[in-house]
Design a protein around this motif. Structure first.
Motif: not given
Length: 556
Positions: A501, A521-522, A524, A534
């Motif tokens: 993301k 950071y993420t 997904e 997530l």
């Protein structure tokens, strides 16, 4: 008391005369005309012989001889007929005889020679010579009324002499002036009293009149001598003649009473030697142009003799000149102290000058110079404190001192430049500290760009602050660390779709290596019929490979 004595003596004399008259009347009745004729002849012969003897004994000088005090001299008693006794109006001292005075109309006048005012001549009273004694013979008996008039006249003259003249004539000052004349006047008074007591009122009146006249005349001369001595003393004082002033004031004191005016003059004359000493010292100081000493000496002279009003104008002029000179000296010394940057000394000079002339133009100029000096001293003090703080690398304190100096002297280059440098360093220090507190934000390109600009600004003042240089170097290092991308291995099932993301697509893969900068950071993962998954990942700035496994495994 004196009038009572006179009245008593007069009454006794009258009583004696009445007794004599009574006795003589008896003799007339008994003796007859023969006795009267014989007695008359003998008495006349005797009186004439005594008168002749008196005339021969009379001095050749016109001045009468006077001796104190009057003591009536008793004459040989003779028996006379009653008619003669009645005509003589004299009573015998005893019932058997009658004292007969010389056959004269009256005693010759008593003349007293006047003595000079300042020196005494030989006394008029000659020792061994007795004044005329006895009661005067008269050609015919006086009436009782005439006797009363003369008695009253004598008493009035005596009262006048005693009240108006005798106190001053008897004073010590009169005796100091003319002792012999004083004796003459007293003798005349005593002679008058003696004549009055003897019943010779004519002689008594003449004698007291002479005493009064002599007293009046000599007292006038004495007062004139007193006034002259006093005037001479004052003139000698005005002429600064100490010896003559002392001599004349001594004469005046001896001649007259000590009046307040004379006492004041005596004090002034006694102080004259000291006054002249101070005046001489003042003249010397004036020649030497020592105005302060001259003023001091003149003031001492005036204190000793406040009547020297002529000194006041000179003292006033000296005081004005001394004041002007003192003021100028204070202004000059104040200006010199300003040049020497001696603020305290300059302020003292200004204070001393202000006491003399607070509104002078010179005073305004000196005050301005002192104010400028005080401002400059404060400015330099602040600049000095700022430099010390800068050496300690305490630029926040340095900035405060530079700002204070700039406020005092807005155009001072050191204050302006120092404040600018201190402001730059403190601002850079604050911003560098902020970035170093959150270095992970440097992974952001925007933040990294800001940090790059900050590092460039810090390079412009490199060497001014060691702490700033250290922080700048650390930020460069952190910026470099967070700018280097770390290999990230992404593992999945090959079916789920993976994205990072805010960064981009990873896609469907079983294993894929991507590169990301250190930071948070993420990830997904999405798959049809399955729940989205997530995963948050923190990538450390160490440059080591990092593996993450993510896929969807929970059906909807």
């Amino acid at each position: 008391m004196l009038h009572e004595t006179l009245e008593k003596a007069s009454r006794n004399a009258k009583r004696n005369r009445l007794m004599v008259i009574a006795v003589v009347a008896g003799f007339v009745t008994v003796g007859g005309l023969a006795v009267f004729g014989t007695s008359m002849y003998v008495e006349i012969q005797d009186l004439r012989s005594r008168l002749a003897a008196k005339e021969e004994a009379k001095p050749a000088s016109d001045s009468a001889v006077i001796v104190p005090p009057l003591q009536p001299k008793q004459k040989p008693e003779q028996t006379v007929p009653s008619e003669l006794a009645a005509k003589s109006d004299l009573a015998p001292r005893n019932q058997g005889s009658v004292s007969i005075p010389p056959l004269t109309q009256s005693t010759p006048p008593i003349n007293v020679a006047r003595l000079p005012a300042t020196t005494n001549t030989e006394p008029l009273v000659q020792p061994g010579v007795q004044p005329p004694t006895g009661m005067p013979a008269t050609s015919s008996p006086e009436s009782t009324e005439d006797t009363k008039i003369k008695r009253a006249a004598f008493k009035a003259e005596l009262m006048k002499f005693e009240t108006k003249f005798e106190p001053e004539v008897s004073s010590e000052s009169y005796g100091n002036w003319a002792i012999e004349t004083q004796k003459d006047i007293i003798f005349l008074k005593n002679a008058a009293i003696a004549a009055f007591s003897a019943g010779d009122f004519n002689k008594a009146i003449i004698s007291i009149g002479k005493a009064t006249e002599l007293a009046r005349r000599t007292l006038g001369e004495k007062r004139a001598a007193y006034a002259a001595a006093r005037s001479n003393a004052l003139q000698a004082y005005d002429d600064d003649n100490v010896e003559r002033a002392e001599s004349e004031i001594a004469k005046a004191i001896a001649l007259g009473p000590i009046s307040p005016e004379l006492s004041n003059l005596q004090v002034r004359i006694s102080a004259l030697p000291k006054v002249l000493k101070h005046l001489k010292a003042a003249d010397i100081a004036r020649v030497e142009n020592d105005l302060q000493l001259e003023h001091s000496q003149l003031q001492k002279a005036l204190n000793l003799d406040p009547n020297r009003v002529e000194l006041k104008s000179r003292l006033k002029a000296l005081a004005t000149t001394i004041r002007e000179n003192t003021f100028s000296q204070h202004i000059l010394s104040g200006d010199q102290h300003v040049r020497n940057r001696s603020l305290t000394a300059a302020q003292k000079s200004a204070t001393a000058a202000r006491r003399l002339f607070p509104r002078r133009e010179e005073m305004t100029m000196l005050d301005s110079q002192i104010a400028a000096l005080a401002n400059d001293i404060k400015t330099q003090k602040s600049l000095g404190a700022a430099r010390v703080a800068a050496v300690r690398d305490d630029w926040y304190a340095a900035l405060e001192q530079y700002e204070a100096a700039k406020k005092l002297q807005p155009t001072n280059a050191d204050a302006v430049n120092g404040a600018k440098l201190a402001s730059t360093i403190t601002e850079l220090d604050a911003e560098l500290s902020t970035h170093l507190q959150t270095p992970e934000r440097l992974a952001s390109s925007n933040v990294a760009a800001i940090a790059g600009s900050l590092i460039s600004r810090a390079q412009a003042v490199k060497g001014e602050s060691a702490a700033l240089d250290t922080k700048s170097a650390e930020l460069i290092r952190q910026r470099k660390i967070f700018s280097a991308k770390v290999p990230i291995v992404v593992r999945s099932d090959g079916i789920s779709h993976i994205i990072v993301k805010g960064i981009g697509q990873v896609g469907s893969t079983k294993k894929k290596t991507i590169r990301l900068k250190p930071g948070e950071y993420t990830f997904e993962s999405t798959r049809a019929g399955y729940r989205t998954k997530l995963v948050k990942v923190s990538i450390p700035p160490n440059g080591n490979p990092f593996t993450i496994e993510i896929f969807c495994d929970e059906r909807i």
